[in-house]
Scaffold this motif. Sequence first.
Motif, PDB file in Angstrom:
ATOM      1  N   ASP A  38       5.598  33.966   8.200  1.00 31.50           N
ATOM      2  CA  ASP A  38       6.754  33.205   7.722  1.00 31.50           C
ATOM      3  C   ASP A  38       6.467  32.619   6.338  1.00 31.50           C
ATOM      4  N   LEU A  39       5.253  32.093   6.141  1.00 32.32           N
ATOM      5  CA  LEU A  39       4.885  31.561   4.829  1.00 32.32           C
ATOM      6  C   LEU A  39       4.893  32.654   3.770  1.00 32.32           C
ATOM      7  N   MET A  40       4.419  33.842   4.122  1.00 29.71           N
ATOM      8  CA  MET A  40       4.413  34.955   3.168  1.00 29.71           C
ATOM      9  C   MET A  40       5.842  35.334   2.780  1.00 29.71           C
ATOM     10  N   LEU A  41       6.742  35.276   3.726  1.00 31.40           N
ATOM     11  CA  LEU A  41       8.151  35.559   3.430  1.00 31.40           C
ATOM     12  C   LEU A  41       8.721  34.506   2.477  1.00 31.40           C
ATOM     13  N   GLN A  42       8.387  33.236   2.732  1.00 30.97           N
ATOM     14  CA  GLN A  42       8.834  32.163   1.850  1.00 30.97           C
ATOM     15  C   GLN A  42       8.250  32.321   0.446  1.00 30.97           C
ATOM     16  N   ILE A  43       6.970  32.688   0.371  1.00 29.79           N
ATOM     17  CA  ILE A  43       6.314  32.899  -0.923  1.00 29.79           C
ATOM     18  C   ILE A  43       6.992  34.042  -1.664  1.00 29.79           C
ATOM     19  N   ASP A  44       7.278  35.116  -0.951  1.00 31.30           N
ATOM     20  CA  ASP A  44       7.901  36.280  -1.572  1.00 31.30           C
ATOM     21  C   ASP A  44       9.286  35.938  -2.115  1.00 31.30           C
ATOM     22  N   LYS A  45      10.077  35.218  -1.352  1.00 35.36           N
ATOM     23  CA  LYS A  45      11.419  34.832  -1.808  1.00 35.36           C
ATOM     24  C   LYS A  45      11.337  33.939  -3.038  1.00 35.36           C
ATOM     25  N   GLN A  46      10.439  32.962  -3.002  1.00 36.66           N
ATOM     26  CA  GLN A  46      10.325  32.049  -4.135  1.00 36.66           C
ATOM     27  C   GLN A  46       9.754  32.759  -5.355  1.00 36.66           C
ATOM     28  N   PHE A  47       8.839  33.697  -5.139  1.00 41.33           N
ATOM     29  CA  PHE A  47       8.229  34.402  -6.258  1.00 41.33           C
ATOM     30  C   PHE A  47       9.237  35.278  -6.990  1.00 41.33           C
ATOM     31  N   LEU A  48      10.252  35.783  -6.269  1.00 42.21           N
ATOM     32  CA  LEU A  48      11.299  36.556  -6.925  1.00 42.21           C
ATOM     33  C   LEU A  48      12.136  35.676  -7.839  1.00 42.21           C
ATOM     34  N   GLY A  54       2.187  29.796  -9.877  1.00 42.50           N
ATOM     35  CA  GLY A  54       0.835  30.103  -9.437  1.00 42.50           C
ATOM     36  C   GLY A  54       0.602  29.487  -8.068  1.00 42.50           C
ATOM     37  N   VAL A  55      -0.659  29.390  -7.707  1.00 40.37           N
ATOM     38  CA  VAL A  55      -1.008  28.864  -6.387  1.00 40.37           C
ATOM     39  C   VAL A  55      -0.593  27.398  -6.250  1.00 40.37           C
ATOM     40  N   ARG A  56      -0.889  26.590  -7.267  1.00 37.22           N
ATOM     41  CA  ARG A  56      -0.576  25.161  -7.163  1.00 37.22           C
ATOM     42  C   ARG A  56       0.923  24.904  -7.089  1.00 37.22           C
ATOM     43  N   GLN A  57       1.682  25.547  -7.958  1.00 40.13           N
ATOM     44  CA  GLN A  57       3.135  25.327  -7.937  1.00 40.13           C
ATOM     45  C   GLN A  57       3.755  25.850  -6.655  1.00 40.13           C
ATOM     46  N   MET A  58       3.242  26.986  -6.145  1.00 40.63           N
ATOM     47  CA  MET A  58       3.768  27.524  -4.888  1.00 40.63           C
ATOM     48  C   MET A  58       3.434  26.583  -3.731  1.00 40.63           C
ATOM     49  N   THR A  59       2.242  25.988  -3.764  1.00 38.86           N
ATOM     50  CA  THR A  59       1.867  25.025  -2.727  1.00 38.86           C
ATOM     51  C   THR A  59       2.779  23.815  -2.777  1.00 38.86           C
ATOM     52  N   TRP A  60       3.042  23.291  -3.989  1.00 36.81           N
ATOM     53  CA  TRP A  60       3.944  22.146  -4.124  1.00 36.81           C
ATOM     54  C   TRP A  60       5.339  22.492  -3.616  1.00 36.81           C
ATOM     55  N   LEU A  62       6.210  24.755  -1.351  1.00 40.51           N
ATOM     56  CA  LEU A  62       6.232  24.879   0.109  1.00 40.51           C
ATOM     57  C   LEU A  62       6.097  23.517   0.780  1.00 40.51           C
ATOM     58  N   ARG A  63       5.336  22.611   0.171  1.00 40.09           N
ATOM     59  CA  ARG A  63       5.247  21.254   0.716  1.00 40.09           C
ATOM     60  C   ARG A  63       6.594  20.551   0.617  1.00 40.09           C
ATOM     61  N   ASP A  64       7.303  20.766  -0.495  1.00 36.50           N
ATOM     62  CA  ASP A  64       8.635  20.178  -0.642  1.00 36.50           C
ATOM     63  C   ASP A  64       9.607  20.729   0.391  1.00 36.50           C
ATOM     64  N   GLU A  65       9.372  21.971   0.817  1.00 38.88           N
ATOM     65  CA  GLU A  65      10.218  22.593   1.844  1.00 38.88           C
ATOM     66  C   GLU A  65       9.851  22.121   3.251  1.00 38.88           C
ATOM     67  N   GLY A  66       8.762  21.342   3.374  1.00 34.31           N
ATOM     68  CA  GLY A  66       8.389  20.798   4.673  1.00 34.31           C
ATOM     69  C   GLY A  66       7.235  21.499   5.368  1.00 34.31           C
ATOM     70  N   HIS A  67       6.589  22.442   4.702  1.00 35.29           N
ATOM     71  CA  HIS A  67       5.458  23.142   5.309  1.00 35.29           C
ATOM     72  C   HIS A  67       4.168  22.368   5.034  1.00 35.29           C
ATOM     73  N   LEU A  68       3.308  22.257   6.032  1.00 35.62           N
ATOM     74  CA  LEU A  68       2.011  21.609   5.860  1.00 35.62           C
ATOM     75  C   LEU A  68       0.994  22.678   5.469  1.00 35.62           C
ATOM     76  N   VAL A  69       0.793  22.840   4.165  1.00 28.17           N
ATOM     77  CA  VAL A  69      -0.107  23.889   3.664  1.00 28.17           C
ATOM     78  C   VAL A  69      -1.042  23.286   2.623  1.00 28.17           C
ATOM     79  N   ASN A  70      -2.163  23.977   2.391  1.00 26.89           N
ATOM     80  CA  ASN A  70      -3.064  23.588   1.315  1.00 26.89           C
ATOM     81  C   ASN A  70      -3.229  24.762   0.360  1.00 26.89           C
ATOM     82  N   GLU A  71      -3.846  24.494  -0.779  1.00 28.89           N
ATOM     83  CA  GLU A  71      -3.978  25.522  -1.815  1.00 28.89           C
ATOM     84  C   GLU A  71      -4.813  26.708  -1.344  1.00 28.89           C
TER      85      GLU A  71
END
Length: 124
Positions: A38-48, A54-60, A62-71
């Motif tokens: 599910d996270l990979m799908l979210q990353i793919d959608k946002q990356f388009l 990058g990693v830091r902005q994508m982490t920020w 996903l955190r804003d979307e409510g996912h508990l993730v780290n870099e």
Amino acid sequence: MIERNHPDLPIGQQCALLSISRSSFYYETKGETDLNLDLMLQIDKQFLETPFYGVRQMTWHLRDEGHLVNEKRIRRLMRLYGKPSCIVSDNGTEFTSRAILKWAGDNDVDWHYIDPGKPQQNGF
């Protein structure tokens, strides 16, 4: 490589001849969890939408979307997408170095320069 029903050599000896551990012969990969998929799908959608993330902005994001993730997790998931096929860059020395050009050549990544004075070409 290894025959399970070999008449003369048991699996342990076959693994020893190939210099691998017997446990690695029996190991089966588990694959990615549903949460990671599910996270990979979210990353793919946002990356388009924002391919410059990058990693830091994508982490920020996903955190804003409510996912508990780290870099570290996001970096690992983004690496699964593999290397780029082409990199578009400015011709300036501050943007490219010999090291990155050597890496691109060693890894079969095409390197294209934009025309001088036309930074809008970077988006395509």
